[in-house]
Design an enzyme around this catalytic site. Structure first.
Site, PDB file in Angstrom:
ATOM      1  N   LYS A   1     -10.860  -4.873   5.347  1.00 21.16           N
ATOM      2  CA  LYS A   1     -11.031  -6.082   5.959  1.00 21.16           C
ATOM      3  C   LYS A   1     -11.011  -7.311   4.801  1.00 21.16           C
ATOM      4  O   LYS A   1     -10.460  -8.040   4.560  1.00 21.16           O
ATOM      5  CB  LYS A   1     -12.107  -6.259   6.947  1.00 21.16           C
ATOM      6  CG  LYS A   1     -12.066  -7.833   7.417  1.00 21.16           C
ATOM      7  CD  LYS A   1     -13.323  -7.865   8.262  1.00 21.16           C
ATOM      8  CE  LYS A   1     -14.461  -8.518   7.604  1.00 21.16           C
ATOM      9  NZ  LYS A   1     -15.514  -8.782   8.236  1.00 21.16           N
TER      10      LYS A   1
ATOM     11  N   ASP B   1     -11.004  -8.724  11.809  1.00 16.44           N
ATOM     12  CA  ASP B   1     -12.519  -9.055  12.104  1.00 16.44           C
ATOM     13  C   ASP B   1     -12.748  -9.007  13.637  1.00 16.44           C
ATOM     14  O   ASP B   1     -11.843  -8.576  14.449  1.00 16.44           O
ATOM     15  CB  ASP B   1     -12.956 -10.275  11.363  1.00 16.44           C
ATOM     16  CG  ASP B   1     -12.626 -11.539  12.192  1.00 16.44           C
ATOM     17  OD1 ASP B   1     -11.547 -11.411  13.139  1.00 16.44           O
ATOM     18  OD2 ASP B   1     -12.951 -12.527  11.952  1.00 16.44           O
TER      19      ASP B   1
END
Ligand code: SF4
Length: 244
Positions: free
Chosen positions: A153, A172
């Site tokens: 991420k 996310d």
């Protein structure tokens, strides 16, 4: 006189034993909503609603974005921006974080939560950048993932936003929720979701698409009480969470 049936031999009985069913290989769930025309329509609507979507973490370099992204775990961007406004006045380059006093840094980033782990990640990543990458945040997924505390991420945020390199899709909490609500995936695991999204979104849209979904999650499609009446994707969405 009724004829008695002959008792079956052991061999015959064995041959009648029910065979165990072959284990069924679990198929990876393919979301029904991934029809290319539907995906294109969703992308068009996101472009219409959020043409200028971008990263909301304030930063002036790839390095600052990396630090801010590490700080943003389990914390709002607004809070991170408040903390980094002062932090980046004191720590200007990777060396400053790499050889900082961990006790001081912990105190300074405490408002972002998980400050001990975040301090370790920030100092570890900064040290690796100084000692292995000549003071520059690496530009490849393979290299950036070697930095302590950096997973896909964070890597995607930095590579996409700071360098414009589309190596993947940022997944996310908003992207997890929205890609499921929009039936672009049937997975909950971020790695699998990223794979699903990379397979159906054109690569030149990966960066902006992540930002747009995050913006939509923050502004309209909240976890509780999504604002469906105001949502321009409403006609394309058949989520069971829709409000009427
Ligand atoms: S219609 Fe509602 S649930 Fe669907 S994407 Fe829009 S806000 Fe989210």
């Amino acid at each position: 006189m009724p004829v008695k049936k002959k008792a079956k031999s052991a061999k015959q009985r064995a041959s009648k034993k029910p065979k165990f069913a072959k284990p069924v290989k679990k198929k990876r769930a393919v979301a029904a909503g991934t029809d290319p025309k539907r995906v294109a329509a969703i992308l068009a609507k996101l472009d219409e609603a959020y043409p200028d979507a971008g990263c909301e973490l304030k930063h002036e370099s790839a390095f600052e974005l990396l630090i801010s992204t590490i700080l943003s775990a389990q914390c709002t961007d607004v809070r991170v921006n408040q903390v980094t406004q002062e932090l980046y006045k004191k720590y200007k380059k990777p060396e400053d974080f790499a050889y900082a006093s961990s006790a001081e840094l912990e105190k300074e980033i405490r408002p972002t939560g998980f400050f001990r782990n975040k301090t370790k990640s920030i100092m570890g990543a900064s040290k690796a950048i100084v000692e292995k990458f000549g003071g520059q945040v690496p530009r490849t997924m393979e290299e950036i993932l070697t930095l302590p505390g950096v997973a896909r991420k964070t890597a995607n945020v930095v590579l996409g936003t700071a360098y414009g390199i589309a190596s993947g899709v940022v997944v996310d909490t908003h992207v997890i929720r929205l890609s499921n609500r929009l039936d672009l995936t049937r997975n909950e695991d971020p790695k699998k979701i990223e794979q699903d999204l990379m397979a159906i979104i054109p690569q030149d849209k990966w960066i902006i698409f992540s930002h747009q979904l995050i913006w939509h999650g923050r502004r309209a499609c909240a976890a509780r009480k999504p604002k469906c009446a105001e949502c321009n994707l409403e006609h394309l969405c058949y989520s069971k969470d829709k409000t009427h």
